[in-house]
Design an enzyme around this catalytic site. Structure first.
Site, mmCIF file in Angstrom:
data_model
loop_
_atom_site.group_PDB
_atom_site.id
_atom_site.type_symbol
_atom_site.label_atom_id
_atom_site.label_comp_id
_atom_site.label_asym_id
_atom_site.label_seq_id
_atom_site.Cartn_x
_atom_site.Cartn_y
_atom_site.Cartn_z
ATOM 1 N N PRO A 118 4.018 -0.780 -0.229
ATOM 2 C CA PRO A 118 4.687 -1.528 -1.299
ATOM 3 C C PRO A 118 5.442 -0.655 -2.293
ATOM 4 O O PRO A 118 6.481 -1.070 -2.811
ATOM 5 C CB PRO A 118 3.531 -2.276 -1.974
ATOM 6 N N TYR A 119 4.948 0.535 -2.571
ATOM 7 C CA TYR A 119 5.658 1.432 -3.484
ATOM 8 C C TYR A 119 7.053 1.746 -2.949
ATOM 9 O O TYR A 119 8.063 1.571 -3.638
ATOM 10 C CB TYR A 119 4.854 2.716 -3.689
#
Length: 268
Positions: free
Chosen positions: A70-71
């Protein structure tokens, strides 16, 4: 210059919505504010995590962006928004994709001090220093069975002093109606085991190491091809002695065991 963002891969897999909100949505808010107030120059802090796990090394700016956590996904979405917005806004845009940042200000003014609850998600330099200081009993290395030279992850460690210089060069070269995208790294990969050995020498502490399972969302090998930023911005990494960078950061850590917390007032 937009630096502000949460930035821990492990934490992003546990709190993905927080990362999309903090990185992607907040970048949208910044772009709206820039449009409203006529701000035309943006230097954006992005990350090599947008590339995911490339099939070929080293990574160039043309390497496909296929983030795997997700980052990295949130940062790529932010990049896409910036690029779309810049097409009709006469902006000068520079996107800098950082590799793994280490070190501290050589003059001792700034260093890395994550919140206590983020220590387990933090960078390996912080974990090494915590072990050297006795804050934790041992350094936990996540993953020793990768297909690398010694089984641990390989990363491109860039000193924060060189990173600052890259931003200055990017600002100097930013041009209206143009977008510059650059990898900011040394071009050399170092393994986690190699990093730990350098940290032991820098701290002069025989840090105990425990090897655990791989960290979710991580990747085996990532290092940059910095030739584009060298060619176009006349920037090159100068602080490439890993042990020296860690020695400077260690000095800051020893003087700031409570991070940026103000010193306790003395009672009289």
């Amino acid at each position: 210059m937009h630096f502000a963002a949460v930035a821990y891969v492990g934490e992003s897999t546990l709190e993905p919505l927080r990362y999309y909100h903090n990185i992607t949505l907040n970048t949208l808010v910044i772009l709206e504010a820039m449009a409203a107030h006529g701000v035309k120059t943006l230097i954006y802090s992005s990350t090599c995590a947008t590339y995911g796990q490339p099939e070929k090394m080293p990574i160039t700016e043309e390497t496909p962006q296929v983030p795997i956590n997700p980052y990295g996904k949130a940062k790529k979405m932010a990049e896409d928004m910036i690029l779309d917005f810049s097409k009709r806004s006469n902006m000068a845009v520079m996107i800098l994709r950082y590799f793994n940042v280490i070190g501290s200000d050589p003059e001792g003014r700034l260093g890395e001090a994550p919140k206590p609850e983020l220590r387990e998600h933090g960078r390996i330099s912080g974990a090494c220093f915590d072990a050297a200081l006795g804050i934790i009993t041992e350094l936990k290395v996540k993953g020793s069975d990768y297909e690398t030279i010694d089984g641990t992850c390989i990363r491109d460690y860039i000193d924060v002093t060189d990173l600052v210089d890259a931003h200055v060069k990017a600002l100097e070269k930013a041009e209206v109606n143009k977008v510059g995208i650059y990898n900011v790294g040394t071009g050399k990969g170092r393994s986690v085991k190699e990093f730990v050995d350098a940290c032991k020498k820098a701290t002069q502490v025989d840090i105990k190491v425990e090897y655990l399972n791989r960290r979710p969302g991580d990747y085996a090998e990532v290092y940059s091809d910095p030739s584009k930023i060298v060619r176009e911005l006349n920037w090159t990494a100068k602080h490439t002695d890993l042990e020296q960078s860690l020695r400077i950061a260690w000095r800051w850590q020893q003087l700031h065991t409570d991070g940026y917390a103000p010193p306790m007032a003395m009672a009289f």
